[in-house]
Design a protein around this motif. Structure first.
Motif: not given
Ligand SMILES: Cc1ncc(C[n+]2csc(CCOP(=O)(O)OP(=O)(O)O)c2C)c(N)n1
Ligand SMILES: [Mg+2]
Length: 372
Positions: A61-89
């Motif tokens: 029905x619908x999709x919303x993507x990250x094209x062009x913004x992959x570095x900001x999203x994946x690079x940041x999450x990769x820096x987190x620890x296992x117990x930290x929380x990610x609160x997404x848009x």
């Protein structure tokens, strides 16, 4: 023009636009980590392309993507620890993916089938995983920001060494939720990392209409903590900055606002046509700064990558995407009566009554259809 000069003056960058590295700022990730990051970014890009096609074919029905913004999203999450929380848009599948959220789980959610972790009750792409500490996607702009601060404060009260990372867009900085969250986090030194994906657009509204300030990170100063402007298309700069912000948060140093300066290369979502409000010349300019190309050039310089490996990885990912899709598309929708579950620990009489009524109606309808 003024804004552009301010950006170039203070922006944190590790990789130059040709993939050359600034050794003094290099976070020195292992070869394995570098390749994991690249694989996740490429997968994210390919999933976006495939999902747009599926929506046009009427299969989702619908999709919303990250094209062009992959570095900001994946690079940041990769820096987190296992117990930290990610609160997404809503563009952060890549962040959940590097924490262990599978492609299969993502597709089940998009189809809203019986194995969807959100049980078909959410819009496509609105993922969540309590196991992986990924909060439910928030579509109402900015509403996730106070949730992240709440999580961070809760961790502080529990004396847990955990922090929260919240993603939001440039448009969200015009919402009250952004300002009250920043203020509260500053006053109570919440272990929270605010990551603004400044992709220059909030659907059709350009960044200049969100704020008269020369940058977004500058707003942190008014709330009493540090703001950092980072090249959002430089995965190593994002990783290094987020890692530092987490270390500070966990050791009692309080929050950080990171502005990831990037660009939304695609439409806002499958419901949008950006040709109505922005020129192709601008998009072409940003395509040259594509975060995947820049990272690949760096990997090539380090002799970790070459065209044959790229071709092979693309083939493998394409197969993985297609075979997962094939399997997920066969899974039936959740049982209709499941809508009555999960609100109460013990289902009250009036819901039991409604559920039984629905089941009787479904049974009658089945008999009628079968008699044709
Ligand atoms: C409170 C609210 N207002 C309006 C919308 C419609 N809307 C959805 S996304 C969006 C733009 C958000 O832009 P930004 O924060 O820059 O994030 P981006 O989509 O660029 O990642 C708008 C206006 C909404 N979902 N919620
Ligand atoms: Mg935006």
């Amino acid at each position: 023009m003024k804004a552009a000069v301010a950006v170039e003056d203070k922006i944190v960058r590790v990789l130059g636009e040709g993939g050359e590295v600034d050794a003094s700022k290099d976070p020195r990730l292992s070869d394995r980590d570098l390749l994991t990051l690249y694989r996740a970014m490429l997968l994210n890009r390919m999933v976006d392309e495939r999902m747009f096609r599926l929506q046009r074919q009427g299969r989702i029905a619908f999709y919303i993507g990250a094209t062009g913004e992959e570095a900001a999203i994946i690079g940041a999450a990769f820096a987190m620890g296992e117990k930290d929380w990610v609160v997404p848009c809503y563009r952060e599948f890549g962040a959940a993916y590097v924490r262990g959220f599978t492609l299969r789980d993502f597709f089940c959610q998009i189809f809203g089938n019986a194995q969807d972790l959100t049980k078909g009750r959410q819009m496509p792409v609105h993922i969540a995983s309590s196991r992986l500490h990924v909060l439910s996607v928030s579509s109402p702009v900015g509403t996730q920001i106070p949730h992240a601060v709440g999580l961070a404060i809760a961790a502080k009260i529990r004396k847990a060494k955990e922090a929260a990372l919240v993603f939001f867009g440039d448009g969200a900085t015009s919402e009250g939720d952004f300002h009250v969250s920043m203020n509260f986090a500053g006053v109570f030194r919440a272990p929270c990392v605010f990551l603004c994906r400044n992709n220059q657009w909030a659907i059709s509204v350009p960044r200049e209409r969100q704020t008269a300030a020369p940058s977004i990170e500058i707003k942190a100063k008014a709330y009493g903590f540090e703001g950092v402007l980072v090249d959002g298309n430089d995965v190593l700069a994002i990783y290094a900055t987020t890692k530092k912000a987490f270390e500070k948060a966990r050791s009692g140093g309080g929050p950080t606002l990171i502005e990831a300066f990037t660009y939304r290369l695609g439409p806002h979502s499958t419901s949008d046509d950006p040709h109505a409000y922005r020129g192709e010349d601008e998009v072409e300019l940003w395509k040259k700064k594509d975060p995947l190309i820049r990272f690949r050039e760096y990997l090539e310089k380090r002799k970790l990558w070459h065209q044959d490996r790229e071709t092979k990885l693309m083939q493998d990912l394409n197969e993985e995407i297609l075979s997962t899709l094939k399997e997920v598309e066969q899974i039936p929708p959740p049982p209709p009566e499941s809508i009555f579950e999960d609100v109460y620990a013990v289902m009250p009489w009036h819901l039991r009554e409604q559920r039984d009524q629905l089941l009787r109606w479904l049974e009658e309808r089945k008999k009628i259809t079968e008699s044709y």
